[in-house]
Design a protein around this motif. Structure first.
Motif, PDB file in Angstrom:
ATOM      1  N   LYS A 176       0.961  -1.315  -0.037  1.00  0.00           N
ATOM      2  CA  LYS A 176       0.023  -0.080   0.012  1.00  0.00           C
ATOM      3  C   LYS A 176       0.840   1.162   0.084  1.00  0.00           C
ATOM      4  O   LYS A 176       0.680   2.121  -0.846  1.00  0.00           O
ATOM      5  CB  LYS A 176      -0.807   0.195   1.131  1.00  0.00           C
ATOM      6  CG  LYS A 176      -2.176   0.781   1.174  1.00  0.00           C
ATOM      7  CD  LYS A 176      -2.991   0.391   2.356  1.00  0.00           C
ATOM      8  CE  LYS A 176      -4.141   1.541   2.592  1.00  0.00           C
ATOM      9  NZ  LYS A 176      -4.948   1.320   3.695  1.00  0.00           N
ATOM     10  N   TYR A 177       1.814   1.188   0.723  1.00  0.00           N
ATOM     11  CA  TYR A 177       2.908   2.415   0.859  1.00  0.00           C
ATOM     12  C   TYR A 177       3.633   2.496  -0.366  1.00  0.00           C
ATOM     13  O   TYR A 177       3.386   3.580  -1.150  1.00  0.00           O
ATOM     14  CB  TYR A 177       3.759   2.178   2.007  1.00  0.00           C
ATOM     15  CG  TYR A 177       4.974   3.237   1.898  1.00  0.00           C
ATOM     16  CD1 TYR A 177       4.616   4.378   2.762  1.00  0.00           C
ATOM     17  CD2 TYR A 177       6.088   3.096   1.272  1.00  0.00           C
ATOM     18  CE1 TYR A 177       5.473   5.454   2.621  1.00  0.00           C
ATOM     19  CE2 TYR A 177       6.868   4.372   1.173  1.00  0.00           C
ATOM     20  CZ  TYR A 177       6.644   5.200   2.116  1.00  0.00           C
ATOM     21  OH  TYR A 177       7.660   6.482   1.887  1.00  0.00           O
ATOM     22  N   ILE A 179       2.602   1.728  -3.363  1.00  0.00           N
ATOM     23  CA  ILE A 179       1.669   2.034  -4.433  1.00  0.00           C
ATOM     24  C   ILE A 179       1.324   3.614  -4.286  1.00  0.00           C
ATOM     25  O   ILE A 179       1.183   4.098  -5.260  1.00  0.00           O
ATOM     26  CB  ILE A 179       0.376   1.000  -4.292  1.00  0.00           C
ATOM     27  CG1 ILE A 179       0.729  -0.371  -4.738  1.00  0.00           C
ATOM     28  CG2 ILE A 179      -0.769   1.735  -5.192  1.00  0.00           C
ATOM     29  CD1 ILE A 179      -0.495  -1.168  -4.495  1.00  0.00           C
ATOM     30  N   SER A 180       1.147   3.978  -2.994  1.00  0.00           N
ATOM     31  CA  SER A 180       0.869   5.336  -3.110  1.00  0.00           C
ATOM     32  C   SER A 180       2.170   6.262  -3.218  1.00  0.00           C
ATOM     33  O   SER A 180       1.954   7.452  -3.477  1.00  0.00           O
ATOM     34  CB  SER A 180       0.554   5.689  -1.271  1.00  0.00           C
ATOM     35  OG  SER A 180       1.824   5.670  -0.750  1.00  0.00           O
ATOM     36  N   LYS A 181       3.189   5.932  -3.424  1.00  0.00           N
ATOM     37  CA  LYS A 181       4.325   6.581  -4.008  1.00  0.00           C
ATOM     38  C   LYS A 181       4.797   6.377  -5.274  1.00  0.00           C
ATOM     39  O   LYS A 181       5.923   6.873  -5.769  1.00  0.00           O
ATOM     40  CB  LYS A 181       5.541   6.233  -3.191  1.00  0.00           C
ATOM     41  CG  LYS A 181       5.321   6.426  -1.636  1.00  0.00           C
ATOM     42  CD  LYS A 181       5.338   7.998  -1.293  1.00  0.00           C
ATOM     43  CE  LYS A 181       4.963   8.068   0.106  1.00  0.00           C
ATOM     44  NZ  LYS A 181       4.835   9.497   0.711  1.00  0.00           N
TER      45      LYS A 181
END
Lengths: 254, 254
Positions: A176-177, A179-181
Protein backbone atom coordinates in the motif's frame (compact mmCIF):
# COMPACT_ATOMS: atom_id res chain seq x y z
CA UNK A 1 -52.47 27.05 -6.11
CA UNK A 2 -48.87 27.34 -4.92
CA UNK A 3 -46.87 24.35 -3.67
CA UNK A 4 -47.27 23.65 0.03
CA UNK A 5 -44.85 25.64 2.09
CA UNK A 6 -42.44 23.77 4.30
CA UNK A 7 -39.34 24.45 6.37
CA UNK A 8 -37.12 23.14 3.58
CA UNK A 9 -38.22 25.97 1.33
CA UNK A 10 -36.07 29.04 1.39
CA UNK A 11 -38.83 31.60 1.90
CA UNK A 12 -37.03 34.61 0.43
CA UNK A 13 -36.41 32.81 -2.84
CA UNK A 14 -39.86 31.39 -3.00
CA UNK A 15 -42.01 33.15 -5.53
CA UNK A 16 -45.60 32.21 -6.33
CA UNK A 17 -45.41 33.81 -9.74
CA UNK A 18 -42.25 32.16 -10.95
CA UNK A 19 -42.12 28.43 -10.37
CA UNK A 20 -38.72 28.24 -12.04
CA UNK A 21 -37.24 29.79 -8.92
CA UNK A 22 -38.34 27.10 -6.47
CA UNK A 23 -35.39 26.35 -4.25
CA UNK A 24 -34.95 24.14 -1.26
CA UNK A 25 -32.32 24.35 1.42
CA UNK A 26 -29.99 21.40 1.77
CA UNK A 27 -30.04 20.06 5.34
CA UNK A 28 -26.37 19.18 5.09
CA UNK A 29 -24.53 22.17 3.53
CA UNK A 30 -27.44 24.54 4.29
CA UNK A 31 -27.21 26.03 0.82
CA UNK A 32 -30.09 26.49 -1.55
CA UNK A 33 -30.62 24.08 -4.40
CA UNK A 34 -33.28 23.64 -7.04
CA UNK A 35 -35.01 20.42 -8.07
CA UNK A 36 -32.35 19.75 -10.72
CA UNK A 37 -29.88 19.17 -7.93
CA UNK A 38 -32.10 17.21 -5.57
CA UNK A 39 -30.32 14.44 -3.69
CA UNK A 40 -32.21 12.60 -1.01
CA UNK A 41 -35.49 12.83 0.83
CA UNK A 42 -35.39 13.85 4.48
CA UNK A 43 -35.90 10.32 5.75
CA UNK A 44 -32.88 8.99 3.87
CA UNK A 45 -30.85 11.98 5.00
CA UNK A 46 -31.64 11.17 8.64
CA UNK A 47 -30.89 7.52 8.07
CA UNK A 48 -27.54 8.30 6.41
CA UNK A 49 -26.65 10.51 9.36
CA UNK A 50 -27.41 7.71 11.78
CA UNK A 51 -25.40 5.26 9.71
CA UNK A 52 -22.43 7.63 9.71
CA UNK A 53 -22.65 8.02 13.48
CA UNK A 54 -22.82 4.26 13.89
CA UNK A 55 -19.84 3.72 11.59
CA UNK A 56 -17.84 6.30 13.52
CA UNK A 57 -18.71 4.53 16.78
CA UNK A 58 -17.53 1.25 15.28
CA UNK A 59 -14.27 2.90 14.23
CA UNK A 60 -13.77 4.23 17.72
CA UNK A 61 -14.42 0.79 19.24
CA UNK A 62 -12.01 -0.86 16.82
CA UNK A 63 -9.31 1.72 17.52
CA UNK A 64 -9.62 1.06 21.24
CA UNK A 65 -9.39 -2.67 20.54
CA UNK A 66 -6.28 -2.18 18.38
CA UNK A 67 -4.71 -0.15 21.14
CA UNK A 68 -5.55 -2.85 23.71
CA UNK A 69 -4.16 -5.63 21.53
CA UNK A 70 -0.96 -3.79 20.63
CA UNK A 71 1.96 -5.25 22.55
CA UNK A 72 4.79 -3.15 23.86
CA UNK A 73 7.94 -3.53 21.81
CA UNK A 74 10.37 -6.17 23.12
CA UNK A 75 13.10 -3.56 22.65
CA UNK A 76 11.50 -1.46 25.38
CA UNK A 77 11.27 -4.27 27.90
CA UNK A 78 13.42 -7.22 26.87
CA UNK A 79 13.31 -8.84 30.33
CA UNK A 80 10.71 -11.49 29.45
CA UNK A 81 11.96 -12.33 25.94
CA UNK A 82 12.92 -15.93 25.21
CA UNK A 83 14.54 -15.57 21.79
CA UNK A 84 16.79 -13.36 19.67
CA UNK A 85 16.84 -12.63 15.95
CA UNK A 86 20.22 -12.00 14.38
CA UNK A 87 21.18 -10.51 10.99
CA UNK A 88 23.35 -13.40 9.81
CA UNK A 89 25.45 -11.37 7.35
CA UNK A 90 26.75 -8.93 9.93
CA UNK A 91 28.84 -10.45 12.69
CA UNK A 92 28.99 -7.15 14.57
CA UNK A 93 25.29 -6.37 14.55
CA UNK A 94 23.37 -6.47 17.84
CA UNK A 95 20.54 -8.99 18.04
CA UNK A 96 16.85 -8.18 18.32
CA UNK A 97 15.05 -9.76 21.32
CA UNK A 98 11.56 -11.20 20.89
CA UNK A 99 9.02 -13.66 22.30
CA UNK A 100 8.42 -17.03 20.71
CA UNK A 101 4.69 -16.69 21.45
CA UNK A 102 4.41 -13.51 19.40
CA UNK A 103 6.45 -14.77 16.47
CA UNK A 104 4.40 -17.98 16.39
CA UNK A 105 1.16 -15.98 16.41
CA UNK A 106 2.19 -13.71 13.55
CA UNK A 107 3.97 -15.93 11.07
CA UNK A 108 3.27 -19.52 9.96
CA UNK A 109 6.97 -19.83 9.08
CA UNK A 110 8.09 -18.95 12.60
CA UNK A 111 5.32 -21.19 13.91
CA UNK A 112 6.65 -24.21 12.01
CA UNK A 113 10.20 -23.31 13.03
CA UNK A 114 9.51 -22.85 16.73
CA UNK A 115 6.88 -25.47 17.41
CA UNK A 116 8.69 -28.33 15.70
CA UNK A 117 11.75 -28.52 17.89
CA UNK A 118 14.05 -27.26 15.17
CA UNK A 119 17.52 -25.83 15.75
CA UNK A 120 16.11 -22.28 16.16
CA UNK A 121 13.74 -23.39 18.89
CA UNK A 122 16.44 -25.19 20.85
CA UNK A 123 19.07 -22.46 20.55
CA UNK A 124 16.67 -19.54 20.97
CA UNK A 125 18.39 -17.78 18.06
CA UNK A 126 16.93 -17.19 14.61
CA UNK A 127 19.43 -16.07 12.00
CA UNK A 128 17.98 -13.91 9.26
CA UNK A 129 19.94 -13.59 6.04
CA UNK A 130 20.32 -10.45 3.89
CA UNK A 131 18.87 -8.00 6.34
CA UNK A 132 20.17 -4.93 8.15
CA UNK A 133 19.77 -4.49 11.88
CA UNK A 134 17.42 -1.54 11.28
CA UNK A 135 15.14 -3.50 9.00
CA UNK A 136 15.09 -6.48 11.36
CA UNK A 137 14.27 -4.22 14.27
CA UNK A 138 11.42 -2.59 12.32
CA UNK A 139 10.19 -6.03 11.29
CA UNK A 140 10.04 -7.33 14.87
CA UNK A 141 8.46 -4.09 16.03
CA UNK A 142 5.73 -4.50 13.45
CA UNK A 143 4.92 -7.97 14.76
CA UNK A 144 4.12 -6.38 18.13
CA UNK A 145 2.49 -3.13 17.09
CA UNK A 146 1.24 -3.42 13.47
CA UNK A 147 2.98 -0.09 12.84
CA UNK A 148 6.15 0.85 10.99
CA UNK A 149 7.79 4.08 9.96
CA UNK A 150 8.35 3.64 6.22
CA UNK A 151 10.35 5.20 3.44
CA UNK A 152 10.81 3.59 0.03
CA UNK A 153 13.82 1.52 1.07
CA UNK A 154 12.33 0.35 4.37
CA UNK A 155 9.04 -0.59 2.66
CA UNK A 156 11.00 -2.77 0.22
CA UNK A 157 13.09 -4.35 2.99
CA UNK A 158 10.04 -5.14 5.09
CA UNK A 159 8.09 -6.47 2.10
CA UNK A 160 10.89 -8.96 1.46
CA UNK A 161 10.82 -10.12 5.10
CA UNK A 162 7.01 -10.20 5.11
CA UNK A 163 6.98 -12.42 2.03
CA UNK A 164 9.70 -14.69 3.39
CA UNK A 165 7.97 -15.18 6.76
CA UNK A 166 4.44 -14.98 5.36
CA UNK A 167 3.32 -12.01 7.41
CA UNK A 168 0.45 -11.04 5.11
CA UNK A 169 -0.64 -7.98 7.05
CA UNK A 170 2.82 -6.41 6.80
CA UNK A 171 3.14 -7.30 3.14
CA UNK A 172 -0.14 -5.54 2.34
CA UNK A 173 0.98 -2.56 4.46
CA UNK A 174 4.23 -2.21 2.47
CA UNK A 175 2.51 -2.70 -0.88
CA UNK A 176 0.00 0.00 0.00
CA UNK A 177 2.81 2.39 0.85
CA UNK A 178 4.76 1.65 -2.35
CA UNK A 179 1.61 2.00 -4.47
CA UNK A 180 0.89 5.38 -2.87
CA UNK A 181 4.38 6.57 -3.92
CA UNK A 182 4.31 5.03 -7.41
CA UNK A 183 5.25 7.12 -10.44
CA UNK A 184 6.78 6.58 -13.88
CA UNK A 185 10.33 6.94 -12.54
CA UNK A 186 9.80 4.03 -10.18
CA UNK A 187 7.38 1.93 -12.22
CA UNK A 188 9.82 -0.45 -13.94
CA UNK A 189 11.87 -1.10 -10.79
CA UNK A 190 8.70 -1.58 -8.75
CA UNK A 191 7.35 -3.93 -11.40
CA UNK A 192 10.45 -6.12 -11.31
CA UNK A 193 10.64 -5.99 -7.51
CA UNK A 194 6.95 -6.86 -7.12
CA UNK A 195 7.31 -9.77 -9.53
CA UNK A 196 10.28 -11.13 -7.63
CA UNK A 197 8.45 -11.07 -4.30
CA UNK A 198 4.93 -12.04 -5.40
CA UNK A 199 3.48 -8.66 -4.56
CA UNK A 200 0.53 -8.83 -6.92
CA UNK A 201 -1.15 -5.58 -6.01
CA UNK A 202 2.07 -3.64 -6.41
CA UNK A 203 2.79 -5.39 -9.69
CA UNK A 204 -0.66 -4.47 -11.05
CA UNK A 205 -0.22 -0.85 -9.98
CA UNK A 206 3.22 -0.67 -11.61
CA UNK A 207 1.89 -2.27 -14.78
CA UNK A 208 -0.92 0.33 -14.95
CA UNK A 209 1.63 3.16 -14.79
CA UNK A 210 3.80 1.47 -17.42
CA UNK A 211 0.80 1.10 -19.75
CA UNK A 212 0.22 4.85 -19.49
CA UNK A 213 3.83 5.55 -20.47
CA UNK A 214 4.47 3.11 -23.30
CA UNK A 215 5.64 6.00 -25.52
CA UNK A 216 8.63 6.47 -23.24
CA UNK A 217 9.26 2.83 -22.41
CA UNK A 218 12.25 2.05 -24.62
CA UNK A 219 14.03 5.26 -23.54
CA UNK A 220 13.84 4.26 -19.87
CA UNK A 221 17.17 3.15 -18.33
CA UNK A 222 15.50 0.66 -15.98
CA UNK A 223 13.72 -0.84 -18.98
CA UNK A 224 17.01 -1.29 -20.82
CA UNK A 225 18.47 -3.02 -17.80
CA UNK A 226 15.42 -5.23 -17.43
CA UNK A 227 15.73 -6.36 -21.06
CA UNK A 228 19.21 -7.62 -20.16
CA UNK A 229 18.45 -9.14 -16.76
CA UNK A 230 14.92 -10.46 -17.16
CA UNK A 231 13.62 -10.39 -20.75
CA UNK A 232 10.81 -12.79 -19.79
CA UNK A 233 9.35 -10.01 -17.62
CA UNK A 234 9.65 -7.50 -20.46
CA UNK A 235 7.60 -9.87 -22.57
CA UNK A 236 4.85 -9.66 -19.92
CA UNK A 237 4.74 -5.91 -20.40
CA UNK A 238 4.36 -6.25 -24.16
CA UNK A 239 1.74 -8.96 -23.79
CA UNK A 240 -0.28 -6.69 -21.52
CA UNK A 241 0.13 -3.84 -24.00
CA UNK A 242 -1.00 -6.01 -26.90
CA UNK A 243 -4.03 -7.27 -24.97
CA UNK A 244 -4.99 -3.67 -24.22
CA UNK A 245 -4.62 -2.64 -27.86
CA UNK A 246 -6.76 -5.54 -29.05
CA UNK A 247 -9.36 -4.75 -26.41
CA UNK A 248 -9.52 -1.08 -27.36
CA UNK A 249 -9.82 -1.97 -31.06
CA UNK A 250 -12.69 -4.38 -30.45
CA UNK A 251 -14.46 -1.82 -28.23
CA UNK A 252 -14.17 0.76 -31.00
CA UNK A 253 -15.63 -1.69 -33.51
CA UNK A 254 -18.74 -2.20 -31.35
CA UNK B 1 -43.54 28.81 -17.41
CA UNK B 2 -43.11 25.41 -15.72
CA UNK B 3 -40.12 24.56 -13.53
CA UNK B 4 -37.11 23.22 -15.43
CA UNK B 5 -37.37 19.50 -15.99
CA UNK B 6 -34.60 17.32 -14.70
CA UNK B 7 -33.86 13.63 -14.13
CA UNK B 8 -34.78 14.00 -10.47
CA UNK B 9 -38.35 14.79 -11.40
CA UNK B 10 -40.68 11.89 -11.57
CA UNK B 11 -42.23 12.66 -14.94
CA UNK B 12 -45.50 10.80 -14.45
CA UNK B 13 -46.29 12.73 -11.29
CA UNK B 14 -45.22 15.99 -12.75
CA UNK B 15 -48.13 18.19 -13.70
CA UNK B 16 -47.79 21.73 -15.09
CA UNK B 17 -51.23 22.66 -13.91
CA UNK B 18 -50.86 21.61 -10.32
CA UNK B 19 -47.67 22.73 -8.67
CA UNK B 20 -48.73 21.10 -5.44
CA UNK B 21 -47.84 17.78 -7.02
CA UNK B 22 -44.19 18.53 -7.73
CA UNK B 23 -42.26 15.47 -6.63
CA UNK B 24 -38.65 14.49 -6.84
CA UNK B 25 -37.16 11.06 -6.70
CA UNK B 26 -34.80 10.34 -3.84
CA UNK B 27 -31.46 9.08 -5.14
CA UNK B 28 -31.11 6.83 -2.11
CA UNK B 29 -34.43 5.01 -1.60
CA UNK B 30 -35.60 5.82 -5.15
CA UNK B 31 -39.00 6.82 -3.87
CA UNK B 32 -40.80 10.02 -4.71
CA UNK B 33 -40.86 12.88 -2.26
CA UNK B 34 -42.15 16.40 -2.32
CA UNK B 35 -40.35 19.58 -1.24
CA UNK B 36 -41.72 19.21 2.30
CA UNK B 37 -39.53 16.16 2.69
CA UNK B 38 -36.42 17.42 0.95
CA UNK B 39 -33.16 16.28 2.54
CA UNK B 40 -29.91 17.06 0.76
CA UNK B 41 -28.74 18.48 -2.52
CA UNK B 42 -27.11 16.09 -4.96
CA UNK B 43 -23.59 17.27 -4.16
CA UNK B 44 -23.97 16.53 -0.46
CA UNK B 45 -25.58 13.19 -1.29
CA UNK B 46 -22.51 12.23 -3.36
CA UNK B 47 -20.18 13.46 -0.65
CA UNK B 48 -22.02 11.50 2.05
CA UNK B 49 -21.77 8.39 -0.11
CA UNK B 50 -18.04 8.86 -0.45
CA UNK B 51 -17.67 9.44 3.29
CA UNK B 52 -19.59 6.25 4.00
CA UNK B 53 -17.38 4.28 1.61
CA UNK B 54 -14.28 5.75 3.24
CA UNK B 55 -15.54 4.91 6.75
CA UNK B 56 -16.30 1.36 5.65
CA UNK B 57 -12.79 1.04 4.24
CA UNK B 58 -11.38 2.27 7.55
CA UNK B 59 -13.48 -0.30 9.41
CA UNK B 60 -12.19 -3.05 7.12
CA UNK B 61 -8.58 -1.94 7.68
CA UNK B 62 -9.07 -1.84 11.44
CA UNK B 63 -10.70 -5.27 11.49
CA UNK B 64 -7.72 -6.71 9.60
CA UNK B 65 -5.40 -5.02 12.08
CA UNK B 66 -7.35 -6.43 15.05
CA UNK B 67 -7.18 -9.86 13.50
CA UNK B 68 -3.40 -9.50 12.96
CA UNK B 69 -2.81 -8.29 16.51
CA UNK B 70 -4.97 -10.96 18.14
CA UNK B 71 -2.78 -13.58 19.77
CA UNK B 72 -3.63 -17.24 19.82
CA UNK B 73 -4.89 -18.39 23.20
CA UNK B 74 -2.18 -19.84 25.45
CA UNK B 75 -4.60 -22.69 26.13
CA UNK B 76 -4.32 -23.76 22.50
CA UNK B 77 -0.52 -23.78 22.43
CA UNK B 78 0.88 -23.69 25.95
CA UNK B 79 4.38 -24.76 24.86
CA UNK B 80 5.96 -21.28 25.03
CA UNK B 81 4.22 -20.07 28.19
CA UNK B 82 6.39 -18.98 31.09
CA UNK B 83 3.80 -18.55 33.84
CA UNK B 84 0.61 -20.02 35.30
CA UNK B 85 -2.36 -18.39 36.97
CA UNK B 86 -4.07 -20.35 39.71
CA UNK B 87 -7.45 -19.90 41.40
CA UNK B 88 -6.17 -19.77 44.97
CA UNK B 89 -9.43 -20.87 46.63
CA UNK B 90 -9.67 -24.17 44.80
CA UNK B 91 -6.82 -26.58 45.47
CA UNK B 92 -8.10 -29.00 42.83
CA UNK B 93 -8.48 -26.51 40.01
CA UNK B 94 -6.16 -26.75 37.01
CA UNK B 95 -3.96 -23.72 36.36
CA UNK B 96 -4.17 -21.42 33.35
CA UNK B 97 -0.93 -21.01 31.38
CA UNK B 98 0.09 -17.58 30.08
CA UNK B 99 2.99 -15.41 28.93
CA UNK B 100 4.54 -12.79 31.18
CA UNK B 101 4.98 -10.50 28.16
CA UNK B 102 1.25 -10.50 27.41
CA UNK B 103 0.17 -10.00 31.01
CA UNK B 104 2.66 -7.14 31.38
CA UNK B 105 1.34 -5.50 28.21
CA UNK B 106 -2.31 -5.69 29.24
CA UNK B 107 -2.35 -4.85 32.93
CA UNK B 108 -0.34 -2.31 34.96
CA UNK B 109 -0.90 -4.50 38.02
CA UNK B 110 0.69 -7.55 36.38
CA UNK B 111 3.39 -5.25 35.02
CA UNK B 112 4.35 -4.07 38.51
CA UNK B 113 4.13 -7.62 39.82
CA UNK B 114 6.26 -9.22 37.10
CA UNK B 115 8.82 -6.55 36.38
CA UNK B 116 9.75 -5.86 39.98
CA UNK B 117 11.15 -9.25 40.90
CA UNK B 118 8.30 -10.06 43.24
CA UNK B 119 7.40 -13.54 44.44
CA UNK B 120 5.09 -14.12 41.45
CA UNK B 121 7.84 -13.31 38.98
CA UNK B 122 10.33 -15.65 40.62
CA UNK B 123 7.92 -18.56 41.09
CA UNK B 124 6.14 -18.14 37.76
CA UNK B 125 2.81 -18.61 39.55
CA UNK B 126 0.19 -15.95 40.14
CA UNK B 127 -2.51 -16.89 42.63
CA UNK B 128 -5.85 -15.24 42.01
CA UNK B 129 -8.31 -15.17 44.91
CA UNK B 130 -12.09 -15.57 44.68
CA UNK B 131 -12.27 -16.74 41.11
CA UNK B 132 -13.47 -19.89 39.38
CA UNK B 133 -11.34 -21.72 36.84
CA UNK B 134 -13.82 -20.82 34.08
CA UNK B 135 -13.70 -17.13 34.87
CA UNK B 136 -9.91 -17.14 35.09
CA UNK B 137 -9.65 -18.94 31.78
CA UNK B 138 -12.00 -16.45 30.15
CA UNK B 139 -10.02 -13.59 31.71
CA UNK B 140 -6.70 -14.83 30.33
CA UNK B 141 -8.28 -15.55 26.96
CA UNK B 142 -9.51 -11.97 26.80
CA UNK B 143 -6.00 -10.67 27.37
CA UNK B 144 -4.94 -12.46 24.18
CA UNK B 145 -7.98 -11.98 21.98
CA UNK B 146 -10.07 -9.03 23.28
CA UNK B 147 -13.07 -11.33 23.03
CA UNK B 148 -15.19 -13.13 25.63
CA UNK B 149 -18.38 -15.10 25.57
CA UNK B 150 -20.52 -13.40 28.21
CA UNK B 151 -23.62 -14.07 30.22
CA UNK B 152 -24.67 -12.01 33.21
CA UNK B 153 -22.59 -14.00 35.71
CA UNK B 154 -19.48 -14.11 33.54
CA UNK B 155 -19.71 -10.37 32.82
CA UNK B 156 -19.78 -9.71 36.58
CA UNK B 157 -16.89 -12.09 37.26
CA UNK B 158 -14.75 -10.58 34.52
CA UNK B 159 -15.60 -7.04 35.56
CA UNK B 160 -14.30 -7.80 39.06
CA UNK B 161 -11.03 -9.18 37.64
CA UNK B 162 -10.75 -6.29 35.16
CA UNK B 163 -11.10 -3.78 37.98
CA UNK B 164 -8.64 -5.63 40.21
CA UNK B 165 -5.96 -5.90 37.51
CA UNK B 166 -6.84 -2.58 35.84
CA UNK B 167 -7.67 -4.00 32.44
CA UNK B 168 -9.76 -1.03 31.31
CA UNK B 169 -10.73 -2.44 27.94
CA UNK B 170 -12.27 -5.55 29.52
CA UNK B 171 -14.01 -3.51 32.19
CA UNK B 172 -15.67 -1.32 29.55
CA UNK B 173 -16.59 -4.46 27.58
CA UNK B 174 -18.33 -6.00 30.61
CA UNK B 175 -20.06 -2.76 31.56
CA UNK B 176 -21.38 -2.40 28.03
CA UNK B 177 -22.79 -5.93 28.17
CA UNK B 178 -24.43 -5.42 31.57
CA UNK B 179 -25.91 -2.08 30.48
CA UNK B 180 -27.38 -3.73 27.38
CA UNK B 181 -29.17 -6.26 29.60
CA UNK B 182 -30.28 -3.77 32.26
CA UNK B 183 -33.89 -3.72 33.44
CA UNK B 184 -35.82 -2.89 36.61
CA UNK B 185 -35.41 -6.40 38.01
CA UNK B 186 -31.62 -6.06 37.90
CA UNK B 187 -31.25 -2.34 38.53
CA UNK B 188 -30.71 -2.32 42.31
CA UNK B 189 -28.28 -5.25 42.27
CA UNK B 190 -26.40 -3.75 39.34
CA UNK B 191 -26.30 -0.41 41.12
CA UNK B 192 -24.77 -1.90 44.26
CA UNK B 193 -22.39 -4.08 42.24
CA UNK B 194 -21.26 -1.18 40.06
CA UNK B 195 -20.68 0.97 43.12
CA UNK B 196 -18.57 -1.72 44.74
CA UNK B 197 -16.33 -2.10 41.70
CA UNK B 198 -16.10 1.51 40.51
CA UNK B 199 -18.04 0.82 37.34
CA UNK B 200 -19.28 4.34 36.78
CA UNK B 201 -21.06 3.84 33.48
CA UNK B 202 -22.94 0.84 34.80
CA UNK B 203 -23.82 2.71 37.97
CA UNK B 204 -25.21 5.65 35.97
CA UNK B 205 -27.26 3.33 33.78
CA UNK B 206 -28.66 1.52 36.82
CA UNK B 207 -29.46 4.81 38.53
CA UNK B 208 -31.36 5.98 35.43
CA UNK B 209 -33.54 2.85 35.53
CA UNK B 210 -34.11 3.26 39.27
CA UNK B 211 -35.18 6.89 38.75
CA UNK B 212 -37.80 5.70 36.28
CA UNK B 213 -39.18 3.21 38.81
CA UNK B 214 -39.22 5.19 42.04
CA UNK B 215 -42.92 4.34 42.53
CA UNK B 216 -41.92 0.70 43.00
CA UNK B 217 -38.69 1.25 44.86
CA UNK B 218 -39.72 0.47 48.42
CA UNK B 219 -41.52 -2.72 47.32
CA UNK B 220 -38.36 -4.12 45.73
CA UNK B 221 -36.71 -6.98 47.65
CA UNK B 222 -33.21 -5.96 46.57
CA UNK B 223 -33.94 -2.46 47.85
CA UNK B 224 -34.98 -3.78 51.21
CA UNK B 225 -31.80 -5.79 51.44
CA UNK B 226 -29.70 -2.80 50.40
CA UNK B 227 -31.24 -0.69 53.16
CA UNK B 228 -29.90 -3.27 55.62
CA UNK B 229 -26.49 -3.86 54.05
CA UNK B 230 -25.56 -0.48 52.65
CA UNK B 231 -27.88 2.35 53.71
CA UNK B 232 -25.28 4.92 52.60
CA UNK B 233 -25.88 3.78 49.02
CA UNK B 234 -29.64 4.04 49.45
CA UNK B 235 -29.11 7.63 50.48
CA UNK B 236 -27.39 8.23 47.13
CA UNK B 237 -30.53 7.07 45.35
CA UNK B 238 -32.71 9.47 47.34
CA UNK B 239 -30.26 12.32 46.83
CA UNK B 240 -30.38 11.75 43.08
CA UNK B 241 -34.18 11.61 43.20
CA UNK B 242 -34.37 14.84 45.17
CA UNK B 243 -31.99 16.62 42.79
CA UNK B 244 -34.15 15.48 39.87
CA UNK B 245 -37.33 16.72 41.56
CA UNK B 246 -35.79 20.11 42.31
CA UNK B 247 -34.51 20.34 38.74
CA UNK B 248 -37.88 19.50 37.24
CA UNK B 249 -39.62 22.02 39.49
CA UNK B 250 -37.24 24.82 38.52
CA UNK B 251 -37.61 23.94 34.82
CA UNK B 252 -41.40 24.16 35.19
CA UNK B 253 -41.12 27.56 36.84
CA UNK B 254 -39.12 28.96 33.88
Amino acid sequence: MPPRRCPAYHESDYDDDDDDNITMRCLSCEEDYDPDNAGTCKECYDEANETEEELKRQIQDLKTKVSFLTLSSPLDSPSTTDLVLLPSNDAFSPSVPAHKAVLVSRSPVFKAMLENDMEESRSGTIKIADVSYDALRAFVNYLYTAEACLDNQMACNLLVLAEKYQVKHLKAYCEKYLISKMNWEKAILNFAFAHQHNANQLQDAAMAVIMENMDNLTKNDDYMELVETNPRLVVEIYEAYLAKQVNTASTLRL
